[in-house]
Design an enzyme around this catalytic site. Sequence first.
Site, PDB file in Angstrom:
ATOM      1  N   ASP A  97      -3.965  -8.735   6.360  1.00  0.00           N
ATOM      2  CA  ASP A  97      -3.667  -7.833   5.656  1.00  0.00           C
ATOM      3  C   ASP A  97      -3.029  -8.262   4.148  1.00  0.00           C
ATOM      4  O   ASP A  97      -2.075  -8.830   4.313  1.00  0.00           O
ATOM      5  CB  ASP A  97      -2.400  -7.261   6.467  1.00  0.00           C
ATOM      6  CG  ASP A  97      -1.667  -6.049   5.778  1.00  0.00           C
ATOM      7  OD1 ASP A  97      -2.193  -5.441   4.889  1.00  0.00           O
ATOM      8  OD2 ASP A  97      -0.469  -5.828   6.180  1.00  0.00           O
ATOM      9  N   ASP A 284      -4.907  -3.175  -0.891  1.00  0.00           N
ATOM     10  CA  ASP A 284      -4.427  -3.624   0.615  1.00  0.00           C
ATOM     11  C   ASP A 284      -5.287  -3.290   1.547  1.00  0.00           C
ATOM     12  O   ASP A 284      -5.581  -2.164   2.098  1.00  0.00           O
ATOM     13  CB  ASP A 284      -3.156  -2.411   0.766  1.00  0.00           C
ATOM     14  CG  ASP A 284      -2.431  -2.598   2.133  1.00  0.00           C
ATOM     15  OD1 ASP A 284      -2.701  -3.601   2.747  1.00  0.00           O
ATOM     16  OD2 ASP A 284      -1.621  -1.575   2.345  1.00  0.00           O
TER      17      ASP A 284
END
Length: 503
Positions: A97, A284
């Site tokens: 992430d 992201d």
Amino acid sequence: MGHKYLCVAFFLWALTCSLLPASSDGLVRIGLKKRRLDLHRINAARVARAEGKSGEGVIGMHRSSEDIVPLKNYLDAQYFGEIGIGTPPQTFTVIFDTGSSNLWVPSSKCYFSIACYFHSRYRSSQSSTYTKNGKSCEINYGSGSISGFFSQDNVEVGDFVVKDQVFIEATREGSLAFVLAQFDGILGLGFQEISVGNAVPVWYNMVQQGLVKEEVFSFWLNRDLDAEEGGEIIFGGVDPMHFKGNHTYIPVTKKGYWQFEMGDFLVGNHSTGACKGGCAAIVDSGTSLLAGPTSVVTEINHAIGAEGIVSAQCKEVVTQYGDLIWDLLISGVRPNKICSQLGLCLSNEPQYASSGIETVVEKENRKVSSPGDDLSCTFCEMAVIWIQNQLREKGTKDKVLKYVDELCESLPSPSGESVIDCDSIFIMPNITLTIGNKPFTLTPEQYILRTGDGLATVCISGFMAIDIPSPQGPLWILGDVFMGAYHTVFDFGNLRLGFAEAA
């Protein structure tokens, strides 16, 4: 380096194994398969997101200068791969992430959260390299929160072993989202500035321990639903087979997230006017869709025929105040003062309502308003933006107010997503983002997600509404929808991002 065979088990309809020798380029490739889209899990995830709240929080030495960790594609949204923690290594499936900076996995000391019993749990007693830390911590993500304590151990990523990595043993996972998740934990690749407890991120230790030759990692996400490989993340370099042409590089404008400045946002050939003066955006990998302010996402969803929750209150605001908003804009009143002058907002600060967040991006103590917070103010502010955009197109008052009334019907659902007619994909407009003064276009095939087969097929808009107030917002979040179309390079050494058409 001699041939090395790696066997990986993954959660599908059956356990399978991929045996791949080390490639001639010196990169170790671990083959993974992926699960097809599942409508029932998507619906369940929507319920889980309704529980979410935003807040704080948001890896023997291998001689190669690069290492590859293939990624598994779940719901065409969650890409994850395997790591090992401890000696001997205990295997965990994690999301890599870029929107958060901590590593966490469930702990064997997690007794009272049902999610822990559905996933692998770290057992410190079984590792000879474990070092106790014990400091307590908590991370709140958009899809739920976790709490636990810090520990220290070796972390294996591909053929790299990161020594003495501080990570979180989660003893509580506070959301249904984690029960449903196909991953055990999260490995954050953001900057240390947003690391909870100021823990040194896995990537930083990779660099500091000399495991990578170049201070670069790159993502390739495979959006082919029928392909066995979900994608690859490469630590220490890039694979030329993953992209076409050259990368466009832009500087990181703020360390924390991988943040940069994005330019104009076009639907077809028409500007939304949202980012002509520049918008803050982040890349992201932990966010499924492409998220932005509700006002702009609603315009996009209207243009592509997406349907959300019909809002009678939105239409009521347009009916009662549409003429006044038009007149005030024409007379030169500043747009951010109109709704307070009409008595619908208490201040001049935007009060946009959040429509839910599907992301594991850390929100750094933000407070995002809920759909029930002063909806009249919210709808007024959106109406101002919509009417202002149409004034630039020189539309007539009646035509503009009719268009704005239609936009009310395209407001995203409370979970932030909207569904569309799958048969209309071929007539939908392209969506173009301007980055580094160059256009990055998403075709309907790239920004629409499909689930189900035959008559049960459902199509979901790849654009999701999220409103983040200042000073952090407004903020665009380019998630997997964008990263699937464009190979992304995270250049840590030069503090820049690179984008090129994915191969």
